[in-house]
Design an enzyme around this catalytic site. Structure first.
Site, PDB file in Angstrom:
ATOM      1  N   ASP A 205       0.280  -1.251  -0.034  1.00 54.86           N
ATOM      2  CA  ASP A 205      -0.150   0.123  -0.215  1.00 54.86           C
ATOM      3  C   ASP A 205       0.960   1.507  -0.236  1.00 54.86           C
ATOM      4  O   ASP A 205       2.145   1.059   0.530  1.00 54.86           O
ATOM      5  CB  ASP A 205      -1.101  -0.247   1.205  1.00 54.86           C
ATOM      6  CG  ASP A 205      -1.975   1.249   1.364  1.00 54.86           C
ATOM      7  OD1 ASP A 205      -2.689   1.110   0.750  1.00 54.86           O
ATOM      8  OD2 ASP A 205      -1.784   1.858   1.905  1.00 54.86           O
ATOM      9  N   GLU A 246       1.511  -0.352  -4.956  1.00 57.54           N
ATOM     10  CA  GLU A 246       1.120   0.439  -5.420  1.00 57.54           C
ATOM     11  C   GLU A 246       1.379   2.092  -5.384  1.00 57.54           C
ATOM     12  O   GLU A 246       1.851   2.872  -4.672  1.00 57.54           O
ATOM     13  CB  GLU A 246      -0.320   1.011  -4.586  1.00 57.54           C
ATOM     14  CG  GLU A 246      -0.868   1.735  -4.548  1.00 57.54           C
ATOM     15  CD  GLU A 246      -2.203   2.286  -4.245  1.00 57.54           C
ATOM     16  OE1 GLU A 246      -3.439   3.593  -3.910  1.00 57.54           O
ATOM     17  OE2 GLU A 246      -1.368   2.618  -2.664  1.00 57.54           O
TER      18      GLU A 246
HETATM   19  C1  NOJ Z   1      -4.110   3.326  -0.445  1.00 60.10           C
HETATM   20  C2  NOJ Z   1      -5.385   2.140  -0.559  1.00 60.10           C
HETATM   21  O1  NOJ Z   1      -5.670   1.189  -1.660  1.00 60.10           O
HETATM   22  C3  NOJ Z   1      -6.702   3.316   0.197  1.00 60.10           C
HETATM   23  O2  NOJ Z   1      -8.076   2.294  -0.120  1.00 60.10           O
HETATM   24  C4  NOJ Z   1      -6.163   3.019   1.167  1.00 60.10           C
HETATM   25  O3  NOJ Z   1      -7.589   4.158   1.883  1.00 60.10           O
HETATM   26  C5  NOJ Z   1      -5.287   4.483   1.625  1.00 60.10           C
HETATM   27  N1  NOJ Z   1      -3.886   3.395   0.184  1.00 60.10           N
HETATM   28  C6  NOJ Z   1      -4.323   4.055   2.532  1.00 60.10           C
HETATM   29  O4  NOJ Z   1      -4.043   3.113   3.481  1.00 60.10           O
END
Ligand code: NOJ
Length: 560
Positions: A205, A246
């Site tokens: 993440d 990500e």
């Molecule tokens: C990215 C995630 O895809 C999202 O859903 C989340 O709110 C944020 N990171 C914070 O963890």
């Protein structure tokens, strides 16, 4: 057998399926999805041809950010089951030959995590330095506030200890201080723990934020050293495990997260750029933006890979388009303010954005499975689920999976009042859109996606090969070829609503080969100088393999 088919680089042509245990299937009738329910549904994924499940956060959480606010990295949220259920899930997935990865959310914790509670209890806390503190809020970059609907600062004042703590996301998600060696060790421990239980890797993440320099005094590890160390740890434990990152950055910055020439950092990065340009192309019915993205896209290191997608669990971000382009996509696919989010994205799913036009929807998924990279599906995409705009923010696309036309869409046996997240109603309700009906219908989206997956797996060239974007002579038609191990495949997609006659030139091929259609019966001849001409239907899609004809073709095909 072609080399790439026998390779151990399983992620290069995996089919990744993202699901949230909470909304997938309820096994104990309490209205909340759980591991027991999900275990019963693994065969659905197996039948489709999914090779890797990505589990969204399933850890103990106050659930203020859909589980991305974690209070214990070493357990399963009791609403979703137990560690025993998790292990059983892993066993069943493994039995079907399906790998499992999970979200690794270590940029921050919940403010209810015992580490943070301790850290804020006193400036002398043993965990104080696990988070990022400052006497005064550092100036905020407004563009850096990820959730501008609820936050106006990245710093929150802590009354008791009279300092501010940093939070890149919501104020209830304090950032961990990854410069701290104890935090780094703990992150490795978390990875190691879940790998012992069988995970094949992690969707990491918020990658760029994980190692960002927040204050001048930060003594951050070199970002690339940080990820190289993490990857080395992972590989020592399991050489085939992956990190799926990500990383929503421009290509030049993004490509650095793969690491050195051997790809020693993040194994796969989501291709947010191609995704966003695809929507611009769809809105314009012009292949140009998509073709430009793929032409610009740097090649990842040899063993690394791009992860492609058209929808995920967040807003459909369009942040890398310019303002005018974003407005074009908004106008085409989400004109109402209520469909838009954070000024940068859409909170709709693909079928509703495309007005329910099944030819167009099928074309988009055909495109996804043929694009160079590893496709990632978000649960419900395979049946064309819609969103529920009555729900707040990103929740609109996170409604329960629709299994049957019956009560609660087959998601749960509970009294409907107990199902916390209501499904869409009407055209996209479970009576109209569900797995069981589509399994019986050879023309359903589910049948189509199952077929696409089969062909995608039969054509590793698309995922692995060297690709070339081809000119088609028609603005709306996107074509590309992929070459690998002496084999050539070609995919052609008509993003437009009018039929077209296209001509492509395939360097290196001639009339000794024909293009054999893979999705339907048919062949197209190739001329002596490599040209092929053929019709494309409205929102049509054709996949071809260059093959030796069963009967010799005419000396030169008629493509004048
Ligand atoms: C990215 C995630 O895809 C999202 O859903 C989340 O709110 C944020 N990171 C914070 O963890």
């Amino acid at each position: 057998m072609r080399l790439s088919m026998t390779s151990d680089l399983w992620w290069k042509n995996a089919v990744v399926y993202c699901l949230d245990i909470e909304t997938f299937a309820d096994g104990n009738g309490d209205g909340i999805g759980d591991f027991r329910g999900a275990i019963q549904r693994i065969d659905h994924l197996d039948r489709m041809g999914v090779t890797c499940i990505w589990l969204m956060p399933f850890f103990p959480t106050p659930d203020k950010d859909d589980g991305y606010d974690i209070t214990d990295f070493y357990n399963v949220d009791p609403r979703l089951g137990t560690l025993g259920d998790f292990v059983e899930f892993m066993r069943v997935a493994g039995d079907r030959g399906i790998r499992v990865i999970a979200d690794l959310v270590v940029n921050h914790t919940s403010d209810q995590h015992p580490w943070f509670k301790d850290a804020r209890s006193s400036r002398d806390s043993r965990y104080r330095d696990w988070y990022i503190w400052s006497d005064k809020p550092e100036p905020d970059d407004p563009g850096g506030i990820v959730f501008p609907d609820e936050e106006d600062s990245l710093w929150e004042y802590d009354e008791k200890t009279e300092q501010y703590y940093f939070h890149r996301f919501y104020r209830f998600q304090p950032d961990l201080n990854t410069a701290n060696h104890e935090v780094q060790d703990e992150i490795s421990r978390i990875l190691g723990f879940w790998m012992e239980l069988g995970l094949s890797g992690f969707r990491v993440d918020a990658v760029p934020f994980l190692i960002e320099q927040v204050t001048d005094s930060d003594d951050l590890p070199d970002p690339h050293e940080f990820f190289a160390c993490l990857r080395a740890f992972l590989s020592r434990r399991d050489g085939s495990a992956i990190l799926l990152g990500e990383v929503n950055l421009p290509y030049d910055d993004l490509v650095r997260y793969f690491g050195n020439d051997l790809g020693d950092e993040i194994t796969m990065c989501f291709d947010f750029i191609t995704m966003q340009r695809t929507y611009l192309s769809l809105a314009r019915q012009d292949a140009g933006p998509l073709a430009a993205a793929l032409r610009e896209r740097p090649a990842p290191p040899k063993d690394s890979q791009w992860a492609t997608f058209v929808r995920n669990h967040d807003e459909l971000t369009l942040d890398k388009l310019n303002d005018a382009e974003r407005e074009e996509v908004f106008a085409a696919f989400g004109p109402d303010k209520d469909m838009q989010l954070f000024g940068r994205g859409l909170r709709r799913r693909v079928p509703t954005m495309l007005g329910g036009d099944m030819d167009r929807i099928k074309m988009v998924y055909s495109l996804l499975f043929s694009l160079p990279g590893t496709p990632v599906l978000f649960y419900g995409e395979e049946i064309g689920m819609g969103e529920n705009l009555e729900l707040e923010g990103r929740q609109a696309v996170r409604t329960p999976m629709q299994w049957t036309p019956h009560r609660n869409g087959g998601f749960s046996d509970a009294d409907p009042s107990k199902v916390r997240i209501p499904m869409p109603t009407g055209e996209y309700g479970p009576e109209k859109v569900n797995v069981s009906a589509q399994e019986r219908d050879p023309d359903s989206l589910l049948s189509w996606i199952t077929r696409l997956i089969r062909h995608y797996r039969d054509c590793p060239e698309f995922a692995w090969g060297d690709y070339t974007v081809l000119d088609t002579g028609v603005d709306a038609v996107f074509a590309h070829r992929a070459d690998c191990d002496g084999e050539t495949v070609v995919a052609v997609h008509n993003l437009g609503e009018t039929e077209a006659e296209v001509e492509i030139t395939l360097d290196g091929l001639d009339s000794s080969k024909v293009l054999t259609d893979l999705l339907v019966d048919g062949t197209v001849e190739i001329s002596g100088d490599g040209r092929a001409r053929f019709p494309m239907g409205r929102y049509g899609c054709r996949w071809f393999r260059a093959s030796t004809p069963e009967t010799a073709p005419a000396d030169s095909a008629d493509v004048s």
